[in-house]
Design an enzyme around this catalytic site. Structure first.
Site, short mmCIF file in Angstrom:
data_model
loop_
_atom_site.label_atom_id
_atom_site.label_comp_id
_atom_site.label_asym_id
_atom_site.label_seq_id
_atom_site.Cartn_x
_atom_site.Cartn_y
_atom_site.Cartn_z
N CYS A 170 72.85 78.64 34.42
CA CYS A 170 74.12 78.92 35.05
C CYS A 170 74.75 77.30 34.50
CB CYS A 170 73.89 78.80 36.37
SG CYS A 170 72.99 77.42 37.24
N THR A 221 86.81 67.96 32.93
CA THR A 221 86.21 69.20 33.12
C THR A 221 84.78 68.82 32.91
OG1 THR A 221 85.57 71.61 33.41
CG2 THR A 221 86.74 70.52 31.40
N ARG A 249 74.08 71.27 51.11
CA ARG A 249 74.41 69.88 50.35
C ARG A 249 75.43 69.23 51.39
NH1 ARG A 249 76.94 72.21 45.25
NH2 ARG A 249 77.34 70.07 44.92
N ARG A 308 81.57 75.76 29.68
CA ARG A 308 82.47 77.21 29.78
C ARG A 308 84.02 76.77 29.79
NH1 ARG A 308 85.29 79.63 33.52
NH2 ARG A 308 84.51 77.99 35.20
N ARG A 309 84.47 76.21 30.77
CA ARG A 309 85.72 75.59 30.71
C ARG A 309 86.14 74.89 29.46
NH1 ARG A 309 85.47 73.94 36.73
NH2 ARG A 309 85.44 75.96 38.11
N SER A 362 78.38 67.85 50.27
CA SER A 362 79.78 67.73 49.83
C SER A 362 80.63 68.33 50.80
CB SER A 362 79.90 68.26 48.64
OG SER A 362 79.81 69.75 48.61
N ARG A 371 82.64 64.82 37.04
CA ARG A 371 81.82 65.28 38.14
C ARG A 371 82.20 64.55 39.20
NH1 ARG A 371 76.50 65.25 36.66
NH2 ARG A 371 76.22 66.21 39.12
N LYS A 382 77.57 80.86 41.99
CA LYS A 382 77.73 80.29 40.21
C LYS A 382 76.60 79.38 39.99
CE LYS A 382 81.64 77.15 40.80
NZ LYS A 382 80.95 76.02 40.16
N ASP A 383 76.22 78.31 41.12
CA ASP A 383 75.14 77.37 40.93
C ASP A 383 73.80 77.84 40.94
OD1 ASP A 383 77.42 75.75 40.75
OD2 ASP A 383 77.13 74.93 42.85
N SER A 422 82.32 71.45 33.03
CA SER A 422 81.99 72.77 32.76
C SER A 422 82.04 72.92 31.18
CB SER A 422 82.87 73.87 33.68
OG SER A 422 82.58 75.00 32.99
N THR A 428 86.99 63.82 45.05
CA THR A 428 86.69 62.97 44.26
C THR A 428 87.45 63.21 42.84
OG1 THR A 428 84.51 62.25 44.90
CG2 THR A 428 85.14 61.71 42.83
N ARG A 429 87.37 64.44 42.50
CA ARG A 429 87.98 64.79 41.11
C ARG A 429 89.39 64.91 41.28
NH1 ARG A 429 84.30 69.60 38.82
NH2 ARG A 429 82.12 68.87 39.60
#
Length: 305
Positions: A240, A125, A9, A129-130, A11, A147, A81-82, A127, A152-153
Site C-alpha cells: 500500500c 506529498t 493512532r 502514487r501522487r 493523530s 510527512r 488505504k493504509d 505519496s 502539520t502538513r
C-alpha cells in the site's frame, strides 16, 4: 460484552475516525460502552524518512494489532488505504464503512490548480502514487516529501515551505478543513489510492463476538468497490505504499475499474480499465492488473520501491 475497546493512532484524523466508529457502534448497540485506546505507531513517530524507506504504511497497524493480540484492545480502526492488501495471520476486517470522498485534494494558498503552478514550484506529498501522477502532468515541478498529520502538513504549507500540497479530500473534510480544497483531483484523469476514503474495522479472526458487533457497520457496496481496487493492487505488488492507483465506481449493474501504475522518478504512467458484473470485483481487479502488467507496470513499480 459490556465494553468494547478500540485501538487507534493518536493523530487527529485517526482519533476522529475512531470516535466516528465508536459513536456508530454505541448507536447500533444500546448499552455497549465503547472506549478508545490511543497508541503511538512507528509510522507516526518516524517522520524524517519516507514510508517506503521504513517499511510502508503497514507500520501504522503493527502496534494496534499487538494490542489486540495482548488483550489490551478488542478491535482497531484504520483508513483502509493504509491497510496491507493481505492482513497478518490472525486478523480480519468484519466492517468496511460507507466510503467518503475518494478524491485527492490540491491545496494551495496562491494557486487554483496544478496547471496554475509556476515553473519549478515546490509541491509537497509523501505519496509515490501522487508524485507519479504529478510528474506525468508537470515534469518541471519540485516534488518534495511531506510527512506528518493533516494539521502539520497544512502548517508547513502556510509557512511557505511549499507552493501547494496534495492531501485526501476525505481527511480534510473530516477535520473541518474542506474549505482548504482548491481543486478536487478526480477520475478519470487522476486516480486515488486503492480504498481511499473508506474506514475499516480490524479484529482478531478468533473473536466472533467482536466481529459480530462490528459487522453491523459493514457497507456492502463499498466493500465490493474497494475489493476490486485492492485485488488489483495485490495482483500487482501487494503493498500500500507503491505508486499504484485504482478506482472502481459502480455503474448500474456493472462494476467499473480504472487502474494505473507509474514512476515518481520520470512520470511514466500506464493505465488500464475494465468492467464486469457488479459481483465480480476480485476477478475484475485481477484482469485490470494483468492489463497493467502487460504494459510494463511491474518494472515501474519495482523501480519505485
Amino acid at each position: 460484552m459490556k465494553t468494547l475497546r478500540i485501538a487507534t493512532r493518536k493523530s487527529p484524523l485517526a482519533l476522529w475516525q475512531s470516535e466516528h466508529v465508536a459513536a456508530r457502534l454505541r448507536a447500533a448497540h444500546p448499552g455497549l460502552e465503547v472506549v478508545l485506546v490511543p497508541l503511538s505507531t512507528r509510522g507516526d513517530e518516524v517522520l524524517d524518512r519516507s514510508l517506503a524507506a521504513i517499511g510502508g504504511k503497514g507500520l501504522f497497524l503493527k502496534e494496534l494489532e499487538v494490542a489486540m493480540q495482548r488483550g489490551e484492545a478488542d478491535c482497531a480502526v484504520h483508513s483502509l488505504k493504509d491497510v496491507p492488501m493481505e492482513l497478518e495471520p490472525g486478523f480480519a476486517l468484519p466492517a468496511i464503512l460507507e466510503r467518503a470522498d475518494h478524491a485527492d485534494a490540491f491545496v494551495s494558498n496562491d494557486f487554483a490548480d496544478i496547471d496554475a503552478l509556476p515553473n519549478g514550484a515546490r509541491v509537497g506529498t509523501s505519496s509515490l502514487r501522487r508524485q507519479a501522477q504529478l510528474r506525468a502532468r508537470r515534469p518541471d515541478l519540485q516534488l518534495l516529501d511531506l510527512r506528518g498529520n493533516v494539521n502539520t502538513r497544512l502548517a508547513k504549507l502556510d509557512a511557505g515551505d511549499y507552493a501547494a500540497i496534495v492531501l485526501a479530500c476525505a481527511g480534510l473534510a473530516r477535520l473541518g478543513f474542506e474549505s482548504r480544497i482548491r481543486t478536487r483531483l478526480d477520475a478519470p484523469h487522476w486516480l486515488p489510492a486503492p480504498a481511499q476514503g473508506a474506514i475499516a474495522i480490524e479484529t482478531r479472526d478468533d473473536d466472533p463476538v467482536v466481529q459480530s458487533l462490528c459487522a453491523v457497520l459493514d457497507h456492502a457496496p463499498t466493500r465490493t468497490c474497494v475489493s476490486a481496487e485492492r485485488a488489483m493492487n495485490l495482483a500487482l505488488h501487494g503493498s500500500c505504499h507503491v505508486p499504484v492507483a485504482a478506482f472502481a465506481p459502480r455503474d448500474g449493474e456493472r462494476r467499473l475499474l480504472g487502474g494505473a501504475g507509474g514512476s515518481a522518478a520520470d512520470g511514466t504512467v500506464v493505465g488500464a480499465r475494465g468492467e464486469c458484473p457488479a459481483t465480480g470485483a476480485a476477478r475484475l481487479g485481477h484482469e485490470v492488473a494483468q492489463a497493467l502488467l502487460a504494459q510494463g507496470a511491474r518494472d515501474l513499480i519495482e523501480a519505485a520501491v
